[in-house]
Enzyme design. Structure first.
Site, short mmCIF file in Angstrom:
data_model
loop_
_atom_site.label_atom_id
_atom_site.label_comp_id
_atom_site.label_asym_id
_atom_site.label_seq_id
_atom_site.Cartn_x
_atom_site.Cartn_y
_atom_site.Cartn_z
N LYS A 26 0.86 -1.19 0.00
CA LYS A 26 0.00 0.00 0.00
C LYS A 26 0.89 1.22 0.00
O LYS A 26 2.03 1.18 0.47
CB LYS A 26 -0.88 0.02 1.25
CG LYS A 26 -2.15 0.83 1.10
CD LYS A 26 -3.20 0.04 0.35
CE LYS A 26 -4.47 0.83 0.16
NZ LYS A 26 -5.55 -0.01 -0.38
P1 NAD Z 1 -13.14 7.38 -2.80
O1 NAD Z 1 -12.17 8.44 -2.46
O2 NAD Z 1 -13.52 7.17 -4.22
O3 NAD Z 1 -14.49 7.59 -1.97
C1 NAD Z 1 -14.54 7.72 -0.58
C2 NAD Z 1 -15.96 8.13 -0.19
O4 NAD Z 1 -16.06 8.21 1.24
C3 NAD Z 1 -16.36 9.51 -0.71
O5 NAD Z 1 -17.75 9.51 -1.01
C4 NAD Z 1 -16.09 10.44 0.47
O6 NAD Z 1 -16.88 11.61 0.44
C5 NAD Z 1 -16.50 9.53 1.61
N1 NAD Z 1 -15.86 9.88 2.87
C6 NAD Z 1 -14.58 10.28 3.08
N2 NAD Z 1 -14.40 10.54 4.37
C7 NAD Z 1 -15.57 10.27 5.00
C8 NAD Z 1 -16.01 10.34 6.34
N3 NAD Z 1 -15.19 10.77 7.31
N4 NAD Z 1 -17.28 9.96 6.61
C9 NAD Z 1 -18.10 9.54 5.64
N5 NAD Z 1 -17.75 9.48 4.35
C10 NAD Z 1 -16.49 9.83 4.05
O7 NAD Z 1 -12.54 6.03 -2.17
P2 NAD Z 1 -12.85 4.54 -2.59
O8 NAD Z 1 -11.83 4.12 -3.59
O9 NAD Z 1 -14.29 4.39 -2.86
O10 NAD Z 1 -12.45 3.79 -1.24
C11 NAD Z 1 -13.36 3.68 -0.16
C12 NAD Z 1 -12.90 2.54 0.75
O11 NAD Z 1 -12.86 1.33 -0.01
C13 NAD Z 1 -11.50 2.69 1.34
O12 NAD Z 1 -11.48 2.05 2.60
C14 NAD Z 1 -10.63 1.90 0.37
O13 NAD Z 1 -9.43 1.46 0.95
C15 NAD Z 1 -11.56 0.76 0.05
N6 NAD Z 1 -11.27 0.03 -1.19
C16 NAD Z 1 -11.22 0.68 -2.39
C17 NAD Z 1 -10.99 -0.04 -3.56
C18 NAD Z 1 -11.00 0.60 -4.92
O14 NAD Z 1 -10.92 -0.15 -5.91
N7 NAD Z 1 -11.14 1.89 -5.05
C19 NAD Z 1 -10.77 -1.42 -3.49
C20 NAD Z 1 -10.86 -2.06 -2.25
C21 NAD Z 1 -11.10 -1.31 -1.12
#
Ligand code: NAD
Length: 429
Positions: free
Chosen positions: A115
Protein backbone atom coordinates in the site's frame (compact mmCIF):
# COMPACT_ATOMS: atom_id res chain seq x y z
CA UNK A 1 11.91 -21.80 12.15
CA UNK A 2 13.17 -20.07 15.29
CA UNK A 3 11.22 -17.31 16.95
CA UNK A 4 12.76 -13.99 16.03
CA UNK A 5 12.38 -10.70 17.83
CA UNK A 6 9.55 -8.53 16.60
CA UNK A 7 10.27 -5.12 15.13
CA UNK A 8 9.92 -2.25 17.57
CA UNK A 9 6.43 -2.11 18.99
CA UNK A 10 4.93 1.22 18.17
CA UNK A 11 4.00 3.06 21.34
CA UNK A 12 1.45 5.20 19.53
CA UNK A 13 0.20 2.63 17.06
CA UNK A 14 -2.98 3.86 15.44
CA UNK A 15 -6.34 2.11 15.70
CA UNK A 16 -6.32 0.80 12.14
CA UNK A 17 -3.01 -0.98 12.55
CA UNK A 18 -4.08 -2.28 15.97
CA UNK A 19 -7.19 -3.67 14.27
CA UNK A 20 -5.18 -5.42 11.54
CA UNK A 21 -2.73 -6.90 14.06
CA UNK A 22 -5.43 -8.06 16.45
CA UNK A 23 -7.35 -9.74 13.61
CA UNK A 24 -4.11 -11.48 12.67
CA UNK A 25 -3.39 -12.62 16.23
CA UNK A 26 -6.90 -14.04 16.46
CA UNK A 27 -6.70 -15.95 13.16
CA UNK A 28 -3.23 -17.47 13.61
CA UNK A 29 -4.37 -19.28 16.76
CA UNK A 30 -6.08 -21.72 14.39
CA UNK A 31 -2.99 -22.36 12.25
CA UNK A 32 -0.57 -25.17 12.80
CA UNK A 33 2.61 -23.46 11.60
CA UNK A 34 5.97 -22.63 13.26
CA UNK A 35 6.07 -19.69 15.67
CA UNK A 36 8.83 -17.93 13.69
CA UNK A 37 6.68 -18.01 10.56
CA UNK A 38 3.77 -16.43 12.44
CA UNK A 39 6.13 -13.62 13.46
CA UNK A 40 7.54 -13.25 9.92
CA UNK A 41 4.12 -12.91 8.27
CA UNK A 42 3.02 -10.31 10.81
CA UNK A 43 5.43 -7.52 9.90
CA UNK A 44 6.02 -5.49 6.71
CA UNK A 45 8.84 -6.73 4.50
CA UNK A 46 10.06 -3.26 3.55
CA UNK A 47 8.95 0.32 4.07
CA UNK A 48 9.89 3.52 2.30
CA UNK A 49 9.12 7.03 3.56
CA UNK A 50 9.69 9.92 1.20
CA UNK A 51 9.63 13.68 1.76
CA UNK A 52 9.51 15.62 -1.46
CA UNK A 53 8.90 19.12 -2.84
CA UNK A 54 6.17 20.17 -5.25
CA UNK A 55 5.83 23.48 -7.12
CA UNK A 56 2.43 24.96 -6.28
CA UNK A 57 0.51 27.12 -8.74
CA UNK A 58 1.12 30.28 -6.71
CA UNK A 59 4.90 29.91 -7.12
CA UNK A 60 5.57 28.49 -3.67
CA UNK A 61 7.15 25.10 -2.97
CA UNK A 62 5.42 22.72 -0.58
CA UNK A 63 6.92 19.61 1.02
CA UNK A 64 4.82 16.43 1.18
CA UNK A 65 5.36 13.10 2.92
CA UNK A 66 4.50 9.79 1.28
CA UNK A 67 4.93 6.08 1.90
CA UNK A 68 5.12 2.82 -0.01
CA UNK A 69 5.09 -0.35 2.07
CA UNK A 70 5.46 -3.95 0.91
CA UNK A 71 3.93 -6.19 3.52
CA UNK A 72 4.63 -9.58 1.93
CA UNK A 73 5.90 -10.78 -1.44
CA UNK A 74 5.91 -14.55 -1.02
CA UNK A 75 3.07 -15.22 -3.47
CA UNK A 76 4.31 -12.81 -6.13
CA UNK A 77 4.88 -9.11 -6.83
CA UNK A 78 3.14 -6.90 -4.31
CA UNK A 79 -0.11 -5.18 -5.16
CA UNK A 80 -2.00 -2.37 -3.48
CA UNK A 81 -3.54 1.04 -3.85
CA UNK A 82 -2.24 4.55 -3.38
CA UNK A 83 -4.19 6.73 -0.96
CA UNK A 84 -4.23 10.53 -0.93
CA UNK A 85 -5.67 11.85 2.32
CA UNK A 86 -4.69 14.26 5.06
CA UNK A 87 -5.30 11.37 7.50
CA UNK A 88 -2.66 9.06 5.99
CA UNK A 89 -0.18 7.73 8.54
CA UNK A 90 2.58 5.16 8.24
CA UNK A 91 0.64 2.82 10.54
CA UNK A 92 -2.49 3.13 8.42
CA UNK A 93 -0.48 2.20 5.32
CA UNK A 94 1.07 -0.75 7.20
CA UNK A 95 -2.41 -2.02 8.07
CA UNK A 96 -3.72 -1.58 4.53
CA UNK A 97 -0.64 -3.32 3.08
CA UNK A 98 -1.17 -6.26 5.45
CA UNK A 99 -4.84 -6.55 4.44
CA UNK A 100 -3.75 -6.54 0.78
CA UNK A 101 -1.56 -9.59 1.44
CA UNK A 102 -4.50 -11.51 2.92
CA UNK A 103 -6.95 -10.26 0.27
CA UNK A 104 -4.78 -11.37 -2.67
CA UNK A 105 -4.10 -14.71 -0.99
CA UNK A 106 -7.78 -15.25 -0.22
CA UNK A 107 -8.87 -14.85 -3.83
CA UNK A 108 -5.82 -16.82 -4.97
CA UNK A 109 -4.05 -14.13 -6.98
CA UNK A 110 -0.29 -14.48 -7.59
CA UNK A 111 0.42 -11.34 -5.57
CA UNK A 112 1.76 -10.16 -2.26
CA UNK A 113 0.39 -7.10 -0.49
CA UNK A 114 1.45 -3.45 -0.52
CA UNK A 115 0.00 0.00 0.00
CA UNK A 116 1.10 3.55 -0.50
CA UNK A 117 -0.11 6.97 0.42
CA UNK A 118 0.63 10.66 0.53
CA UNK A 119 -0.44 13.01 3.32
CA UNK A 120 -2.45 15.46 1.23
CA UNK A 121 -6.05 16.58 0.87
CA UNK A 122 -6.47 16.16 -2.91
CA UNK A 123 -9.48 18.51 -2.99
CA UNK A 124 -7.18 21.35 -1.83
CA UNK A 125 -4.88 20.97 -4.87
CA UNK A 126 -5.43 22.04 -8.45
CA UNK A 127 -5.25 19.46 -11.25
CA UNK A 128 -1.83 20.78 -12.18
CA UNK A 129 -0.54 20.51 -8.60
CA UNK A 130 -1.96 16.98 -8.25
CA UNK A 131 -0.20 15.92 -11.40
CA UNK A 132 3.11 17.36 -10.18
CA UNK A 133 2.68 15.70 -6.79
CA UNK A 134 1.84 12.34 -8.39
CA UNK A 135 4.80 12.45 -10.75
CA UNK A 136 7.28 13.39 -8.03
CA UNK A 137 5.89 10.80 -5.60
CA UNK A 138 6.13 8.14 -8.35
CA UNK A 139 9.72 9.02 -9.05
CA UNK A 140 10.52 8.93 -5.30
CA UNK A 141 9.13 5.38 -4.95
CA UNK A 142 10.28 4.15 -8.36
CA UNK A 143 12.87 1.82 -6.82
CA UNK A 144 10.07 -0.19 -5.25
CA UNK A 145 7.56 -0.37 -8.11
CA UNK A 146 7.50 -2.17 -11.47
CA UNK A 147 5.30 -4.64 -13.36
CA UNK A 148 7.17 -7.61 -11.83
CA UNK A 149 7.90 -5.94 -8.46
CA UNK A 150 4.99 -3.96 -7.09
CA UNK A 151 1.94 -2.70 -8.95
CA UNK A 152 0.01 0.30 -7.55
CA UNK A 153 -3.71 0.99 -8.11
CA UNK A 154 -6.21 3.67 -7.04
CA UNK A 155 -7.55 3.96 -3.50
CA UNK A 156 -9.21 6.77 -1.53
CA UNK A 157 -8.47 10.14 -3.08
CA UNK A 158 -6.85 8.72 -6.25
CA UNK A 159 -8.41 7.56 -9.51
CA UNK A 160 -7.76 6.40 -13.07
CA UNK A 161 -6.14 9.73 -13.97
CA UNK A 162 -3.68 9.41 -11.07
CA UNK A 163 -2.71 5.97 -12.40
CA UNK A 164 -2.28 7.43 -15.90
CA UNK A 165 0.24 9.95 -14.53
CA UNK A 166 2.06 7.24 -12.56
CA UNK A 167 2.24 5.00 -15.62
CA UNK A 168 3.60 7.85 -17.74
CA UNK A 169 6.20 8.86 -15.15
CA UNK A 170 7.46 5.29 -14.84
CA UNK A 171 7.46 4.83 -18.63
CA UNK A 172 9.37 8.08 -19.21
CA UNK A 173 11.99 6.98 -16.68
CA UNK A 174 12.63 3.57 -18.25
CA UNK A 175 12.25 4.90 -21.80
CA UNK A 176 9.35 2.79 -23.09
CA UNK A 177 5.65 2.33 -22.27
CA UNK A 178 4.93 0.01 -19.35
CA UNK A 179 1.15 -0.18 -18.93
CA UNK A 180 1.40 -3.11 -16.47
CA UNK A 181 3.19 -1.00 -13.83
CA UNK A 182 -0.17 0.21 -12.49
CA UNK A 183 -3.78 -0.95 -12.68
CA UNK A 184 -6.99 1.04 -12.56
CA UNK A 185 -5.69 3.26 -15.37
CA UNK A 186 -7.83 4.79 -18.13
CA UNK A 187 -8.99 2.42 -20.90
CA UNK A 188 -7.17 4.37 -23.63
CA UNK A 189 -3.78 3.50 -22.11
CA UNK A 190 -4.45 -0.15 -21.29
CA UNK A 191 -7.05 -0.11 -18.54
CA UNK A 192 -9.49 -2.99 -18.27
CA UNK A 193 -13.18 -2.84 -18.99
CA UNK A 194 -15.03 -3.20 -15.71
CA UNK A 195 -12.16 -2.08 -13.43
CA UNK A 196 -13.89 1.16 -12.38
CA UNK A 197 -17.00 -0.75 -11.27
CA UNK A 198 -15.21 -3.89 -10.06
CA UNK A 199 -14.94 -3.28 -6.32
CA UNK A 200 -18.56 -2.16 -5.93
CA UNK A 201 -19.77 -4.95 -8.17
CA UNK A 202 -17.80 -7.49 -6.15
CA UNK A 203 -19.34 -6.13 -2.94
CA UNK A 204 -22.76 -6.96 -4.36
CA UNK A 205 -21.66 -10.44 -5.53
CA UNK A 206 -20.60 -11.10 -1.92
CA UNK A 207 -23.84 -9.61 -0.57
CA UNK A 208 -25.88 -11.94 -2.81
CA UNK A 209 -23.82 -14.93 -1.65
CA UNK A 210 -24.32 -13.99 2.01
CA UNK A 211 -28.09 -13.48 1.56
CA UNK A 212 -28.27 -16.89 -0.11
CA UNK A 213 -26.24 -18.48 2.70
CA UNK A 214 -28.64 -16.99 5.24
CA UNK A 215 -31.64 -18.32 3.37
CA UNK A 216 -32.95 -14.80 2.65
CA UNK A 217 -34.85 -15.33 -0.60
CA UNK A 218 -37.20 -12.33 -0.56
CA UNK A 219 -37.47 -10.31 -3.73
CA UNK A 220 -34.72 -7.65 -3.98
CA UNK A 221 -37.34 -4.86 -3.85
CA UNK A 222 -38.15 -5.98 -0.30
CA UNK A 223 -34.52 -5.92 0.83
CA UNK A 224 -33.22 -2.55 2.00
CA UNK A 225 -29.60 -1.51 1.67
CA UNK A 226 -27.76 1.44 3.25
CA UNK A 227 -24.38 2.49 1.85
CA UNK A 228 -21.88 4.72 3.67
CA UNK A 229 -19.44 6.46 1.31
CA UNK A 230 -20.29 7.33 -2.28
CA UNK A 231 -16.90 7.24 -3.98
CA UNK A 232 -15.63 4.51 -6.29
CA UNK A 233 -16.70 1.63 -4.06
CA UNK A 234 -19.88 3.01 -2.51
CA UNK A 235 -21.39 4.53 -5.65
CA UNK A 236 -20.74 1.43 -7.77
CA UNK A 237 -22.07 -0.90 -5.06
CA UNK A 238 -25.19 1.28 -4.69
CA UNK A 239 -25.64 1.42 -8.46
CA UNK A 240 -25.33 -2.33 -8.86
CA UNK A 241 -27.75 -2.97 -5.98
CA UNK A 242 -30.18 -0.47 -7.51
CA UNK A 243 -29.84 -2.06 -10.98
CA UNK A 244 -30.62 -5.48 -9.49
CA UNK A 245 -33.80 -4.04 -7.95
CA UNK A 246 -32.70 -3.74 -4.30
CA UNK A 247 -34.10 -0.81 -2.33
CA UNK A 248 -31.14 1.48 -1.59
CA UNK A 249 -32.63 3.54 1.22
CA UNK A 250 -29.59 5.56 2.26
CA UNK A 251 -26.25 6.75 0.92
CA UNK A 252 -23.69 9.25 2.17
CA UNK A 253 -20.46 11.00 1.44
CA UNK A 254 -18.27 13.26 3.52
CA UNK A 255 -20.93 16.02 3.31
CA UNK A 256 -23.49 13.76 5.07
CA UNK A 257 -26.20 11.36 3.98
CA UNK A 258 -29.52 11.03 2.20
CA UNK A 259 -32.37 8.82 3.40
CA UNK A 260 -35.49 7.73 1.57
CA UNK A 261 -37.26 4.66 3.01
CA UNK A 262 -39.01 4.11 -0.36
CA UNK A 263 -35.61 3.78 -2.08
CA UNK A 264 -33.35 6.30 -3.82
CA UNK A 265 -32.89 6.50 -7.56
CA UNK A 266 -29.12 5.97 -7.62
CA UNK A 267 -28.76 6.72 -11.33
CA UNK A 268 -30.36 10.12 -10.75
CA UNK A 269 -28.25 10.83 -7.67
CA UNK A 270 -25.08 10.15 -9.68
CA UNK A 271 -26.26 12.52 -12.41
CA UNK A 272 -26.82 15.15 -9.71
CA UNK A 273 -23.27 14.68 -8.38
CA UNK A 274 -21.81 15.06 -11.88
CA UNK A 275 -23.63 18.38 -12.27
CA UNK A 276 -22.79 19.61 -8.75
CA UNK A 277 -19.60 21.73 -8.81
CA UNK A 278 -18.76 20.38 -5.32
CA UNK A 279 -19.15 16.81 -6.65
CA UNK A 280 -21.17 15.86 -3.57
CA UNK A 281 -24.69 14.75 -2.60
CA UNK A 282 -25.47 18.22 -1.26
CA UNK A 283 -28.55 19.75 -2.86
CA UNK A 284 -30.19 16.48 -3.97
CA UNK A 285 -33.84 16.79 -3.00
CA UNK A 286 -35.52 13.38 -3.11
CA UNK A 287 -34.68 12.31 0.45
CA UNK A 288 -34.08 13.53 3.99
CA UNK A 289 -30.60 14.59 5.04
CA UNK A 290 -28.97 12.56 7.79
CA UNK A 291 -25.50 12.28 9.28
CA UNK A 292 -23.01 9.52 8.55
CA UNK A 293 -23.41 8.32 12.14
CA UNK A 294 -27.20 8.13 11.75
CA UNK A 295 -26.89 6.17 8.51
CA UNK A 296 -24.98 3.39 10.27
CA UNK A 297 -27.85 2.94 12.73
CA UNK A 298 -30.77 2.92 10.29
CA UNK A 299 -33.18 -0.02 10.25
CA UNK A 300 -32.17 -1.94 7.08
CA UNK A 301 -31.38 -5.44 5.91
CA UNK A 302 -27.88 -4.76 4.62
CA UNK A 303 -25.35 -2.14 5.66
CA UNK A 304 -22.40 -1.48 3.34
CA UNK A 305 -19.73 0.68 4.99
CA UNK A 306 -17.75 1.87 1.94
CA UNK A 307 -16.07 5.06 3.13
CA UNK A 308 -13.14 4.42 5.43
CA UNK A 309 -11.82 2.48 8.39
CA UNK A 310 -12.97 2.58 12.01
CA UNK A 311 -16.65 3.44 11.43
CA UNK A 312 -18.27 0.62 13.42
CA UNK A 313 -17.00 0.77 16.99
CA UNK A 314 -17.63 -0.58 20.48
CA UNK A 315 -19.71 2.55 21.00
CA UNK A 316 -22.19 2.30 18.08
CA UNK A 317 -22.21 -1.45 17.27
CA UNK A 318 -25.03 -2.26 19.68
CA UNK A 319 -27.25 0.31 17.92
CA UNK A 320 -26.66 -1.05 14.40
CA UNK A 321 -29.94 -2.49 13.12
CA UNK A 322 -28.76 -4.13 9.88
CA UNK A 323 -28.94 -7.92 9.69
CA UNK A 324 -25.96 -8.22 7.39
CA UNK A 325 -22.87 -6.01 7.03
CA UNK A 326 -20.80 -6.18 3.85
CA UNK A 327 -17.51 -4.31 4.16
CA UNK A 328 -16.85 -2.24 1.03
CA UNK A 329 -14.19 -0.21 2.83
CA UNK A 330 -11.03 -1.65 4.33
CA UNK A 331 -11.17 -2.00 8.10
CA UNK A 332 -14.52 -0.27 8.79
CA UNK A 333 -15.20 -2.52 11.82
CA UNK A 334 -13.10 -2.32 14.97
CA UNK A 335 -12.49 -5.57 16.92
CA UNK A 336 -14.82 -4.44 19.77
CA UNK A 337 -17.62 -4.00 17.22
CA UNK A 338 -16.85 -7.40 15.68
CA UNK A 339 -17.35 -9.00 19.10
CA UNK A 340 -20.71 -7.24 19.53
CA UNK A 341 -21.89 -8.24 16.04
CA UNK A 342 -20.88 -11.84 16.68
CA UNK A 343 -22.84 -11.85 19.97
CA UNK A 344 -25.86 -10.32 18.24
CA UNK A 345 -25.76 -12.80 15.35
CA UNK A 346 -25.09 -10.11 12.75
CA UNK A 347 -22.97 -11.51 9.92
CA UNK A 348 -20.07 -9.36 8.75
CA UNK A 349 -18.73 -10.21 5.29
CA UNK A 350 -15.14 -9.07 5.84
CA UNK A 351 -13.28 -6.53 3.72
CA UNK A 352 -10.66 -8.95 2.43
CA UNK A 353 -13.46 -10.90 0.74
CA UNK A 354 -16.17 -8.28 0.15
CA UNK A 355 -13.99 -5.68 -1.57
CA UNK A 356 -11.61 -8.11 -3.30
CA UNK A 357 -13.36 -7.48 -6.63
CA UNK A 358 -11.13 -4.43 -7.13
CA UNK A 359 -7.82 -6.24 -6.90
CA UNK A 360 -9.22 -9.18 -8.85
CA UNK A 361 -10.02 -7.03 -11.87
CA UNK A 362 -6.72 -5.21 -11.32
CA UNK A 363 -5.11 -8.62 -11.75
CA UNK A 364 -7.10 -9.11 -14.97
CA UNK A 365 -5.90 -5.71 -16.15
CA UNK A 366 -2.28 -6.62 -15.38
CA UNK A 367 -2.60 -9.95 -17.19
CA UNK A 368 -4.21 -8.24 -20.21
CA UNK A 369 -1.45 -5.60 -20.17
CA UNK A 370 1.35 -8.18 -20.06
CA UNK A 371 -0.24 -10.16 -22.88
CA UNK A 372 -1.38 -7.07 -24.79
CA UNK A 373 -4.63 -8.88 -25.40
CA UNK A 374 -7.84 -7.40 -24.06
CA UNK A 375 -11.08 -9.01 -22.92
CA UNK A 376 -14.67 -7.83 -23.25
CA UNK A 377 -16.67 -6.73 -20.23
CA UNK A 378 -18.70 -9.95 -20.05
CA UNK A 379 -15.56 -12.01 -19.74
CA UNK A 380 -14.24 -9.73 -16.98
CA UNK A 381 -17.46 -9.97 -14.96
CA UNK A 382 -17.88 -13.70 -15.51
CA UNK A 383 -14.35 -14.44 -14.27
CA UNK A 384 -14.75 -11.97 -11.39
CA UNK A 385 -17.93 -13.61 -10.18
CA UNK A 386 -16.43 -17.08 -10.40
CA UNK A 387 -13.40 -16.08 -8.30
CA UNK A 388 -15.45 -14.32 -5.61
CA UNK A 389 -17.97 -17.14 -5.30
CA UNK A 390 -15.19 -19.70 -5.00
CA UNK A 391 -13.49 -17.59 -2.29
CA UNK A 392 -16.84 -17.17 -0.45
CA UNK A 393 -17.34 -20.94 -0.51
CA UNK A 394 -13.84 -21.51 0.87
CA UNK A 395 -14.49 -19.05 3.68
CA UNK A 396 -17.77 -20.74 4.57
CA UNK A 397 -16.00 -24.13 4.64
CA UNK A 398 -13.34 -22.69 7.02
CA UNK A 399 -16.09 -21.18 9.22
CA UNK A 400 -17.69 -24.60 9.54
CA UNK A 401 -14.39 -26.37 10.12
CA UNK A 402 -13.24 -24.10 12.95
CA UNK A 403 -16.60 -22.81 14.14
CA UNK A 404 -15.49 -19.17 13.78
CA UNK A 405 -16.96 -15.94 12.42
CA UNK A 406 -16.55 -15.03 8.77
CA UNK A 407 -13.67 -12.56 9.25
CA UNK A 408 -11.60 -15.02 11.23
CA UNK A 409 -12.36 -17.73 8.65
CA UNK A 410 -11.30 -15.48 5.77
CA UNK A 411 -8.07 -14.59 7.56
CA UNK A 412 -7.31 -18.22 8.46
CA UNK A 413 -7.78 -19.24 4.81
CA UNK A 414 -5.61 -16.42 3.49
CA UNK A 415 -2.83 -16.54 6.09
CA UNK A 416 -2.57 -20.30 5.75
CA UNK A 417 -2.03 -19.93 2.00
CA UNK A 418 0.83 -17.46 2.58
CA UNK A 419 2.24 -19.73 5.31
CA UNK A 420 2.23 -22.81 3.08
CA UNK A 421 3.86 -20.88 0.23
CA UNK A 422 6.57 -19.60 2.61
CA UNK A 423 7.25 -23.08 3.93
CA UNK A 424 7.45 -24.42 0.39
CA UNK A 425 9.87 -21.72 -0.71
CA UNK A 426 12.00 -22.05 2.45
CA UNK A 427 14.27 -19.45 3.98
CA UNK A 428 16.98 -17.85 1.85
CA UNK A 429 19.94 -18.47 1.95
P1 NAD B 1 -13.14 7.38 -2.80
O1 NAD B 1 -12.17 8.44 -2.46
O2 NAD B 1 -13.52 7.17 -4.22
O3 NAD B 1 -14.49 7.59 -1.97
C1 NAD B 1 -14.54 7.72 -0.58
C2 NAD B 1 -15.96 8.13 -0.19
O4 NAD B 1 -16.06 8.21 1.24
C3 NAD B 1 -16.36 9.51 -0.71
O5 NAD B 1 -17.75 9.51 -1.01
C4 NAD B 1 -16.09 10.44 0.47
O6 NAD B 1 -16.88 11.61 0.44
C5 NAD B 1 -16.50 9.53 1.61
N1 NAD B 1 -15.86 9.88 2.87
C6 NAD B 1 -14.58 10.28 3.08
N2 NAD B 1 -14.40 10.54 4.37
C7 NAD B 1 -15.57 10.27 5.00
C8 NAD B 1 -16.01 10.34 6.34
N3 NAD B 1 -15.19 10.77 7.31
N4 NAD B 1 -17.28 9.96 6.61
C9 NAD B 1 -18.10 9.54 5.64
N5 NAD B 1 -17.75 9.48 4.35
C10 NAD B 1 -16.49 9.83 4.05
O7 NAD B 1 -12.54 6.03 -2.17
P2 NAD B 1 -12.85 4.54 -2.59
O8 NAD B 1 -11.83 4.12 -3.59
O9 NAD B 1 -14.29 4.39 -2.86
O10 NAD B 1 -12.45 3.79 -1.24
C11 NAD B 1 -13.36 3.68 -0.16
C12 NAD B 1 -12.90 2.54 0.75
O11 NAD B 1 -12.86 1.33 -0.01
C13 NAD B 1 -11.50 2.69 1.34
O12 NAD B 1 -11.48 2.05 2.60
C14 NAD B 1 -10.63 1.90 0.37
O13 NAD B 1 -9.43 1.46 0.95
C15 NAD B 1 -11.56 0.76 0.05
N6 NAD B 1 -11.27 0.03 -1.19
C16 NAD B 1 -11.22 0.68 -2.39
C17 NAD B 1 -10.99 -0.04 -3.56
C18 NAD B 1 -11.00 0.60 -4.92
O14 NAD B 1 -10.92 -0.15 -5.91
N7 NAD B 1 -11.14 1.89 -5.05
C19 NAD B 1 -10.77 -1.42 -3.49
C20 NAD B 1 -10.86 -2.06 -2.25
C21 NAD B 1 -11.10 -1.31 -1.12
Amino acid sequence: MMLSTAPSVHATMDATYQTALSQYDRAVRYLDVPEGLIEFMKWPRRELTVNFPVHMDNGSVKIFTGYRIHHNTVLGPSKGGIRYSSHVTQDEIRALAMWMTWKCALVNLPYGGAKGGVIVEPKDLTENELQALTRRYTSEIILLIGPKIDIPAPDMGTNAQTMGWMMDTYSMTVGYSVPAVVTGKPLIIGGSLGREEATGRGVIVCMLEALRQQGITRSPKDISVAVQGFGNVGSNAAQRAHDLGFKVIAISDISGGLYNPRGLNITEVREHIKRNPRRSLEGYRDGERLTNAELLELPCDVLIPAAMEGQLTGENASRVRAKLIVEGANGPTLPEADAIFNDRGITVVPDILANAGGVTVSYFEWVQGLQEFFWDEDEVYRRLERILIRASDEVIATMDKHNVDMRTAAQITAINRVAQATLTRGIYP
